[in-house]
Write an enzyme that holds these catalytic residues in place. Sequence first.
Site, PDB file in Angstrom:
ATOM      1  CD1 TRP A 143      -3.057   1.376   0.812  1.00  0.00           C
ATOM      2  CD2 TRP A 143      -1.498   2.463   1.983  1.00  0.00           C
ATOM      3  NE1 TRP A 143      -3.550   2.623   1.097  1.00  0.00           N
ATOM      4  CE2 TRP A 143      -2.606   3.309   1.812  1.00  0.00           C
ATOM      5  CE3 TRP A 143      -0.390   2.939   2.686  1.00  0.00           C
ATOM      6  CZ2 TRP A 143      -2.655   4.608   2.328  1.00  0.00           C
ATOM      7  CZ3 TRP A 143      -0.420   4.216   3.198  1.00  0.00           C
ATOM      8  CH2 TRP A 143      -1.539   5.034   3.031  1.00  0.00           C
ATOM      9  CG  HIS A 144       3.269   2.413   3.310  1.00  0.00           C
ATOM     10  ND1 HIS A 144       2.610   1.433   4.010  1.00  0.00           N
ATOM     11  CD2 HIS A 144       3.230   3.523   4.094  1.00  0.00           C
ATOM     12  CE1 HIS A 144       2.196   1.928   5.172  1.00  0.00           C
ATOM     13  NE2 HIS A 144       2.559   3.186   5.243  1.00  0.00           N
ATOM     14  N   GLY A 145       3.897   1.657  -1.279  1.00  0.00           N
ATOM     15  CA  GLY A 145       4.640   1.940  -2.499  1.00  0.00           C
ATOM     16  C   GLY A 145       4.864   0.700  -3.335  1.00  0.00           C
ATOM     17  CG  PHE A 199       3.011   6.558   0.370  1.00  0.00           C
ATOM     18  CD1 PHE A 199       3.936   5.989  -0.480  1.00  0.00           C
ATOM     19  CD2 PHE A 199       3.424   7.012   1.604  1.00  0.00           C
ATOM     20  CE1 PHE A 199       5.269   5.864  -0.102  1.00  0.00           C
ATOM     21  CE2 PHE A 199       4.751   6.877   1.989  1.00  0.00           C
ATOM     22  CZ  PHE A 199       5.662   6.313   1.137  1.00  0.00           C
TER      23      PHE A 199
END
Length: 483
Positions: free
Chosen positions: A336-338, A483
Amino acid sequence: MELIPPTLVSTKLAFNSYLFWIFFAVVIGLYRVLPHRGQNRMLLAASYLFYGAWDARFLLLIALSTLVDFLVAKRITATPDRVTARRWCALSITVNLGILGVFKYFDFFTTSFARLLESLFNYETDPVTLNIILPVGISFYTFQTLSYTIDVYRGHTKPATNLLDFALYVAFFPQLVAGPIERSHRLLPQIVNPRPPRKGAFANGLYLVISGLFAKIVIADNMAFICNGIFAASEDQVGGIDRLVGIYAFAFQIYGDFYGYSAIARGIALWMGIDLMANFRMPYFARSPGEFWKRWHISLSSWLRDYLYIPLGGNRGGPWRTCRNLMITMLLGGLWHGAGWTFVLWGLYQGLLLCAYRPFENHFQQSRPSTLRRLGETFLFFNLVCLGWLFFRAESLPQAWLFLSEILFTDFTATFLTVYGLGAILYLVGPFLLLEVWLSRRGDLLALTSSPWGWRAAAYLYALFMLLTHQPHRSSEFIYFQF
């Protein structure tokens, strides 16, 4: 105060720019003279203007997500058959995750697959890539709209009846591009219903805005100067202890940066009569990963718990299945972050920490350790968190390994950079941590607003002095915008 001039940020309305505060002054001025329905329409227009200032082309995406989820929620409620309702919910999930997948993950997966073919079969191919710009805040508003349709399907919230109100819930500008990720049962009623003046809203909002600007400008941007220099240095320029200082600097950079955004968002929302959730509760005072994720990015960790971990089975089925569910949840949390292998590794590392500490969580929740033991457990876990931040910050897996090898196997001789970095952390971050110690003992994140006016005045004057005299060498965008 180091606010970015409009010429340096183009039309981007970042919280640390003069342009944003001009924009907000106009918004709050109009807000004060409009009735409730007029306030909502004006806030929706302002929110779309705010988002369009980053890239107007992506307004179509947020409008599409809004329209799909508004209509799907109405169909879910109108459908008596649970199988059909489940299909409507699946449509919302497919559309939202499909948009997120194309814009954020398509290039990553196609490139990774091409590299896998090359390494396994010596088969060279040019991966199909879209090379498109990642829409700012797409991960945040996607999760926010997803939680809405899932909660409607579960019967936890009633669907919105007015499209404009729902559109404002999705696009409310203070928390649009970097959270917190609000649930519909908290935010939507505050939008639908009239908002009478809140007692203490101005004082609480002022504290949140000042502390947020302090955390972003004084702490995060100054830590970024140290961190970026160390991460960009070659092997012959810095040593192992300098690399360690760079990781510590990033730990406080990302905290100051993300806490700063969340605090400012909460403060300006309070001035408009809307209460956003607290996204941080002194996370670096945690003694275990379970406690840490109840304190850090609370809106995301609770989202992952409610919509991923528990549906997977949670802690039901024994320790091995619990560990499996934790690993899957944190792996997807890392993604989800990257879209990068460093974020995958960071997610796996967080899952391993949760699994390793799992047998001892009851000890950390129920025990009342001595001060010395608490400090030791907190210091140990803080360093484990910082090890994870290395994977989060590293630009590649080889760079992460370079840092680890130099920290573990090179001479720990202090340099000028070591002394400067540690001194800056103590000088700039130390007072903020002391404030958090006091807030923790009081058990109230807003305790300063109810303290005697002399203490408040002293704290605000100190913050303003630091904002005016400790301008960073270069202002930077909020980390979580990517993000």
